[in-house]
Design a protein around this motif. Sequence first.
Motif, PDB file in Angstrom:
ATOM      1  N   LEU A   1      54.134  41.375  27.654  1.00  0.00           N
ATOM      2  CA  LEU A   1      52.764  40.875  27.592  1.00  0.00           C
ATOM      3  C   LEU A   1      51.828  41.957  28.089  1.00  0.00           C
ATOM      4  O   LEU A   1      52.038  42.210  29.164  1.00  0.00           O
ATOM      5  N   PRO A   2      50.472  42.088  27.626  1.00  0.00           N
ATOM      6  CA  PRO A   2      49.505  42.858  28.355  1.00  0.00           C
ATOM      7  C   PRO A   2      49.179  42.290  29.640  1.00  0.00           C
ATOM      8  O   PRO A   2      48.954  41.001  29.956  1.00  0.00           O
ATOM      9  N   LEU A   3      48.922  43.185  30.682  1.00  0.00           N
ATOM     10  CA  LEU A   3      48.941  42.880  31.982  1.00  0.00           C
ATOM     11  C   LEU A   3      47.314  43.299  32.238  1.00  0.00           C
ATOM     12  O   LEU A   3      46.974  44.429  32.269  1.00  0.00           O
ATOM     13  N   ILE A   4      46.713  42.067  32.979  1.00  0.00           N
ATOM     14  CA  ILE A   4      45.107  42.603  33.549  1.00  0.00           C
ATOM     15  C   ILE A   4      45.229  42.451  35.067  1.00  0.00           C
ATOM     16  O   ILE A   4      45.743  41.463  35.562  1.00  0.00           O
ATOM     17  N   ALA A   5      44.733  43.247  35.771  1.00  0.00           N
ATOM     18  CA  ALA A   5      44.620  43.381  36.978  1.00  0.00           C
ATOM     19  C   ALA A   5      43.164  42.915  37.593  1.00  0.00           C
ATOM     20  O   ALA A   5      42.239  43.202  36.913  1.00  0.00           O
ATOM     21  N   ASP A   6      43.376  41.794  38.284  1.00  0.00           N
ATOM     22  CA  ASP A   6      42.070  41.101  38.511  1.00  0.00           C
ATOM     23  C   ASP A   6      41.520  41.644  40.132  1.00  0.00           C
ATOM     24  O   ASP A   6      42.161  41.271  41.141  1.00  0.00           O
ATOM     25  N   ILE A   7      40.532  42.302  40.214  1.00  0.00           N
ATOM     26  CA  ILE A   7      40.096  42.880  41.407  1.00  0.00           C
ATOM     27  C   ILE A   7      38.629  42.520  42.013  1.00  0.00           C
ATOM     28  O   ILE A   7      37.812  42.380  41.240  1.00  0.00           O
ATOM     29  N   HIS A   8      38.715  42.081  43.115  1.00  0.00           N
ATOM     30  CA  HIS A   8      37.442  41.776  44.076  1.00  0.00           C
ATOM     31  C   HIS A   8      37.163  42.685  45.383  1.00  0.00           C
ATOM     32  O   HIS A   8      38.377  42.897  45.889  1.00  0.00           O
ATOM     33  N   PHE A   9      36.106  43.267  45.493  1.00  0.00           N
ATOM     34  CA  PHE A   9      35.622  43.802  46.920  1.00  0.00           C
ATOM     35  C   PHE A   9      36.187  45.298  46.970  1.00  0.00           C
ATOM     36  O   PHE A   9      35.339  46.027  47.150  1.00  0.00           O
ATOM     37  N   ASP A  10      37.674  45.486  46.982  1.00  0.00           N
ATOM     38  CA  ASP A  10      38.161  46.732  47.070  1.00  0.00           C
ATOM     39  C   ASP A  10      38.174  47.655  46.203  1.00  0.00           C
ATOM     40  O   ASP A  10      39.396  47.393  45.230  1.00  0.00           O
ATOM     41  N   HIS A  11      37.258  48.544  45.664  1.00  0.00           N
ATOM     42  CA  HIS A  11      37.590  49.303  44.128  1.00  0.00           C
ATOM     43  C   HIS A  11      38.810  50.241  44.356  1.00  0.00           C
ATOM     44  O   HIS A  11      39.077  50.602  43.084  1.00  0.00           O
ATOM     45  N   ARG A  12      39.083  50.505  45.640  1.00  0.00           N
ATOM     46  CA  ARG A  12      40.394  51.280  45.580  1.00  0.00           C
ATOM     47  C   ARG A  12      41.587  50.732  44.886  1.00  0.00           C
ATOM     48  O   ARG A  12      42.566  50.965  44.295  1.00  0.00           O
ATOM     49  N   LEU A  13      41.754  49.519  44.922  1.00  0.00           N
ATOM     50  CA  LEU A  13      42.491  48.991  44.078  1.00  0.00           C
ATOM     51  C   LEU A  13      42.460  48.836  42.688  1.00  0.00           C
ATOM     52  O   LEU A  13      43.678  48.864  42.118  1.00  0.00           O
ATOM     53  N   ALA A  14      41.623  48.816  42.362  1.00  0.00           N
ATOM     54  CA  ALA A  14      40.992  49.072  40.812  1.00  0.00           C
ATOM     55  C   ALA A  14      41.923  50.218  40.251  1.00  0.00           C
ATOM     56  O   ALA A  14      42.330  50.587  39.299  1.00  0.00           O
ATOM     57  N   LEU A  15      41.426  51.545  41.291  1.00  0.00           N
ATOM     58  CA  LEU A  15      41.872  52.864  40.929  1.00  0.00           C
ATOM     59  C   LEU A  15      43.396  52.897  40.676  1.00  0.00           C
ATOM     60  O   LEU A  15      43.893  53.686  40.047  1.00  0.00           O
ATOM     61  N   LYS A  16      44.085  52.127  41.779  1.00  0.00           N
ATOM     62  CA  LYS A  16      45.535  52.008  41.736  1.00  0.00           C
ATOM     63  C   LYS A  16      46.169  51.366  40.358  1.00  0.00           C
ATOM     64  O   LYS A  16      47.084  51.764  39.869  1.00  0.00           O
ATOM     65  N   ALA A  17      45.531  50.304  40.299  1.00  0.00           N
ATOM     66  CA  ALA A  17      46.005  49.385  39.193  1.00  0.00           C
ATOM     67  C   ALA A  17      45.921  49.972  37.911  1.00  0.00           C
ATOM     68  O   ALA A  17      46.660  49.846  36.854  1.00  0.00           O
ATOM     69  N   ALA A  18      44.874  50.787  37.732  1.00  0.00           N
ATOM     70  CA  ALA A  18      44.357  51.545  36.424  1.00  0.00           C
ATOM     71  C   ALA A  18      45.560  52.337  35.784  1.00  0.00           C
ATOM     72  O   ALA A  18      45.835  52.356  34.676  1.00  0.00           O
ATOM     73  N   LYS A  19      46.350  52.785  36.824  1.00  0.00           N
ATOM     74  CA  LYS A  19      47.390  53.576  36.363  1.00  0.00           C
ATOM     75  C   LYS A  19      48.604  52.971  35.643  1.00  0.00           C
ATOM     76  O   LYS A  19      49.291  53.511  35.073  1.00  0.00           O
ATOM     77  N   VAL A  20      48.590  51.411  35.780  1.00  0.00           N
ATOM     78  CA  VAL A  20      49.742  50.875  35.547  1.00  0.00           C
ATOM     79  C   VAL A  20      49.156  49.583  34.400  1.00  0.00           C
ATOM     80  O   VAL A  20      50.223  49.424  33.405  1.00  0.00           O
ATOM     81  N   VAL A  21      48.154  48.884  34.539  1.00  0.00           N
ATOM     82  CA  VAL A  21      47.851  47.714  33.782  1.00  0.00           C
ATOM     83  C   VAL A  21      47.310  48.290  32.509  1.00  0.00           C
ATOM     84  O   VAL A  21      46.874  49.409  32.034  1.00  0.00           O
ATOM     85  N   ASP A  22      47.174  47.297  31.817  1.00  0.00           N
ATOM     86  CA  ASP A  22      46.340  47.376  30.194  1.00  0.00           C
ATOM     87  C   ASP A  22      44.683  47.063  30.505  1.00  0.00           C
ATOM     88  O   ASP A  22      44.126  47.374  29.409  1.00  0.00           O
ATOM     89  N   CYS A  23      44.499  46.363  31.673  1.00  0.00           N
ATOM     90  CA  CYS A  23      42.955  46.367  31.501  1.00  0.00           C
ATOM     91  C   CYS A  23      42.710  45.913  33.039  1.00  0.00           C
ATOM     92  O   CYS A  23      43.655  45.365  33.843  1.00  0.00           O
ATOM     93  N   VAL A  24      41.447  46.206  33.448  1.00  0.00           N
ATOM     94  CA  VAL A  24      41.173  45.915  34.989  1.00  0.00           C
ATOM     95  C   VAL A  24      39.987  45.341  34.896  1.00  0.00           C
ATOM     96  O   VAL A  24      38.773  45.280  34.062  1.00  0.00           O
TER      97      VAL A  24
END
Length: 398
Positions: free
Chosen positions: A77-100
């Motif tokens: 299934l497509p995986l979406i990373a839900d990010i609040h506050f710390d944009h560094r988490l989004a930078l790391k998640a973007a390498k793996v997930v299908d949407c941020v």
Amino acid sequence: MYISRRKTKQIQVGSVKIGGNAPISVQSMTIPHPRDVAGTVEQIQQLEKAGCELIRVAVPDMEAADALPKIKSQTTLPLIADIHFDHRLALKAAKVVDCVRINPGNIGPWWKTEEVIQAVNDYGIPLRIGVNGGSLEKHLLEKYGYPTAEALAESALNAVHALEDVGFTNMKVSLKASDVHMAMDAYWLFAQQSNYPLHIGITEAGTAMTGAVKSAIGLGWLLSQGIGDTLRVSLAADPVEEVKVGFEILKSLELRHRGVNVIACPTCGRVEIDVVKMANELEHRLGHITTPITVSVLGCVVNGIGEGKEADIGIAGGQGVGILFKKGKLYKRVPSEELLHTLIEEVELMAKEQGGQEPSINIPETPDVLSGNPSSMEDLSLKSIRSVSRELPVLPRQ
């Protein structure tokens, strides 16, 4: 009632198309902290079995971000990373997930959003701008005094315009509030001024019953106006229930057709069978069927076939003997104690004969009226801008 869906730009999250002429997709969110990879994957599998089409995972810390590759490797299934506050988490998640997903109200200064845009662009995945009534930007709270639909719409439009300023259009948007009226108004305001696909939902809607009612009213009205391209029903309950309620809302509006639809009389002094018990048992025992089949359970033969004529198949109780009908016509008489078992057998047979394919719903193709070519992300050139905030002509409340 014919619902004319709002024409929106189409994006793709993993294998799922959102917006344009794509079906309105149903998504949910996992409960375990992602460090519990096994628990998270198990819940994803349960959600997938219930019909969930996109999975969102909270990423509250770097430990959660580190767990994403293991989770991703164990689901289709497509995986979406839900990010609040710390944009560094989004930078790391973007390498793996299908949407941020990020929230412009709490992600911080513009340069942090700019880095997130560059990351999702580099990996070719879309971004969800998730505005929330509980975390609006300070300047909007000062302008409006408190969270309002206009403030939500302005926050979302500010973010959209800022992303467009740097050439990024691969996005979907949400404007959630726990207040049903505020959420409906915010989505409506935004929809009048933008054609990006919308993720709709009533956030923090409440318990299974209360939240389902709020969501049915809020999402039902939006969908009836053609607004909404993907949805989540937010419940303080098992997320599987979110998926079930989401599909029931879509099925009620004939926007999706999936699984068994049980219609049952409200019972009265004429009933000859236990309608409540039978209807609930049918939903439980036929929950695995994905073929669209409408099943009717009527307590007596007074109106029997007449009231169930819109059903594909159904039963009506009688004194010792009930009737089984198909497409509004009597099929056979069945002893009352065998009615439920016979009906389940017949529904299983119908599902096997028809297969599990959901009928397609034709929607006019959506023209892309946005500037630029959203598919040519490699040409994106980021530039610094003064501020995300700007005065916008938010439409007045009607």
